[in-house]
Motif scaffolding. Structure first.
Motif, mmCIF file in Angstrom:
data_model
loop_
_atom_site.group_PDB
_atom_site.id
_atom_site.type_symbol
_atom_site.label_atom_id
_atom_site.label_comp_id
_atom_site.label_asym_id
_atom_site.label_seq_id
_atom_site.Cartn_x
_atom_site.Cartn_y
_atom_site.Cartn_z
ATOM 1 N N TRP A 250 23.161 -24.690 14.625
ATOM 2 C CA TRP A 250 22.273 -24.366 13.499
ATOM 3 C C TRP A 250 22.432 -25.385 12.394
ATOM 4 N N ARG B 143 10.551 -9.052 8.176
ATOM 5 C CA ARG B 143 9.843 -9.325 9.436
ATOM 6 C C ARG B 143 10.323 -10.618 10.116
ATOM 7 N N SER B 144 11.185 -11.375 9.449
ATOM 8 C CA SER B 144 11.598 -12.682 9.959
ATOM 9 C C SER B 144 12.716 -12.572 10.995
ATOM 10 N N ASP B 145 12.803 -13.579 11.844
ATOM 11 C CA ASP B 145 13.864 -13.618 12.854
ATOM 12 C C ASP B 145 15.221 -13.823 12.176
ATOM 13 N N PRO B 146 16.241 -13.122 12.618
ATOM 14 C CA PRO B 146 17.579 -13.248 12.020
ATOM 15 C C PRO B 146 18.363 -14.419 12.613
ATOM 16 N N ASP B 147 17.826 -15.623 12.459
ATOM 17 C CA ASP B 147 18.447 -16.794 13.077
ATOM 18 C C ASP B 147 18.929 -17.821 12.056
ATOM 19 N N HIS C 29 17.109 -19.284 9.751
ATOM 20 C CA HIS C 29 16.079 -20.247 9.362
ATOM 21 C C HIS C 29 15.105 -19.696 8.332
ATOM 22 N N THR C 30 15.290 -18.447 7.924
ATOM 23 C CA THR C 30 14.496 -17.877 6.836
ATOM 24 C C THR C 30 15.423 -17.157 5.871
ATOM 25 N N LYS D 196 21.396 -8.788 10.746
ATOM 26 C CA LYS D 196 21.750 -9.264 12.091
ATOM 27 C C LYS D 196 21.762 -10.789 12.205
ATOM 28 N N THR D 197 21.614 -11.492 11.074
ATOM 29 C CA THR D 197 21.825 -12.939 11.110
ATOM 30 C C THR D 197 23.282 -13.173 11.489
#
Length: 331
Positions: A35, A90-94, A96-97, A268-269
């Motif tokens: 990441w 609503r964003s992915d927990p990766d 990047h947001t 959950k990031t």
């Protein structure tokens, strides 16, 4: 139309470099090793120009330089940060947001907005709390007050006193309600959409006082159109002679609360990415560039560690909720 700003990359981040490891002082395990793999988006829960927007861009520049990855700031103004919060949910927990909003989104909206669609504790995870500096109460030159007690005396003998806030249901609104309660006043809170029109009206004499950030109030203070008579929580280095509300006898717990800009990621990031991000925010606030900008804005404290950020939320959120309840539902 959403406002976007793309920051240009300045150098590549060497993931395995010893210098980077020392800077981050955070686990470099699992997903944190690779990441970020694409541009990082920071949702700023305000219109361009305010402190939320400024912090997003200031810290975003630092992250971009250290990570070697493009940072995109998107302004998502509306409902005291609720619009940005819903997009983050609503964003992915990766990793990047991210989102940067002020205390209204985290502490007040959950109490003041009926059927709110996000839960701070369940939907998000803290990246860093960034103190926003004490807010000054500034009175118009026509009032002639030099201290909080002078202003209270003026308000007691004047039929109608209008005090500006930067939003209904804001910290500034809460302060006015608490002052009215303690001193038996009937000051009217006049709500604006942001600080600029509020300070303009104060300079023009349309309102007797206003509460907001030091940076936005600076033109009024410099021209002598207004005078700071009290500040929240702690004295400012840029206004060393202006005592706090508490020092001048105001007893509400509202005056001791920390107003801040908070960065959060979706729940959950991966913890190792959150830790890496927090280390970057803390390091940024110690850099010469960020410290210089913060000082110019009257901000004397840097980004807090993960432990301190979570502890602050746990300790102060119930106090904000209790005080906000007295304001009632807001539009």
């Amino acid at each position: 139309m959403q406002n976007k700003s793309r920051l240009l990359s300045r150098r590549q981040f060497v993931a395995a470099g010893a210098g980077a490891t020392a800077l981050l002082s955070a686990p470099s395990l699992g997903r944190a090793n690779t990441w970020p793999t694409k541009p990082i988006k920071i949702l700023a829960g305000s219109a361009p120009g305010g402190q939320t927007d400024q912090f997003a861009r200031l810290y975003g520049e630092y992250l971009q330089r250290e990570l070697g990855q493009t940072i995109v700031v998107e302004n998502k103004a509306g409902a005291g940060g609720a619009v940005a919060a819903m997009e983050l949910k609503r964003s992915d927990p990766d990793g990047h947001t991210l989102m940067i909003c002020n205390t209204t989104a985290y502490m007040l909206n959950p109490v003041l907005i009926k059927d709110i669609k996000y839960n701070v504790a369940q939907d998000f995870t803290w990246v860093a709390v960034m103190p926003g500096g004490s807010l000054p109460l500034v009175v118009s030159e026509k009032v002639g007050a030099k201290t909080l007690n002078d202003f209270i005396a003026y308000a007691k003998k004047t039929d109608k006193v209008n005090v500006g806030t930067y939003a209904a249901g804001s910290f500034a609104h809460m302060v006015i309600v608490e002052l009215n309660k303690q001193y038996g006043l009937k000051m009217e809170a006049v709500h604006y959409r942001g600080e600029a029109p509020m300070w303009s009206d104060l300079a023009g004499g349309s309102i007797e006082a206003g509460i907001g950030s030091y940076t936005a109030a600076l033109p009024v203070l410099q021209t002598g159109k207004g005078r700071a008579v009290a500040v929240s929580r702690r004295r400012l280095d840029v206004l060393p002679d202006v005592a706090t509300f508490k020092e001048q006898g105001a007893t509400s717990r509202a005056h001791s609360l920390l107003t801040f800009q908070g960065c959060m990621a979706p729940a959950k990031t991966p913890p190792e990415i959150v830790a890496k991000l927090n280390a970057l925010f803390v390091a940024a606030s110690k850099s010469d560039r960020v410290r210089e900008v913060l000082r110019s804005q009257g901000v004397d404290e840097g980004a807090m560690t993960l432990e301190a950020s979570n502890a602050l939320y746990k300790d102060e959120a119930p106090v904000w909720a209790e005080l906000a309840a007295a304001l009632g539902p807001q539009p």
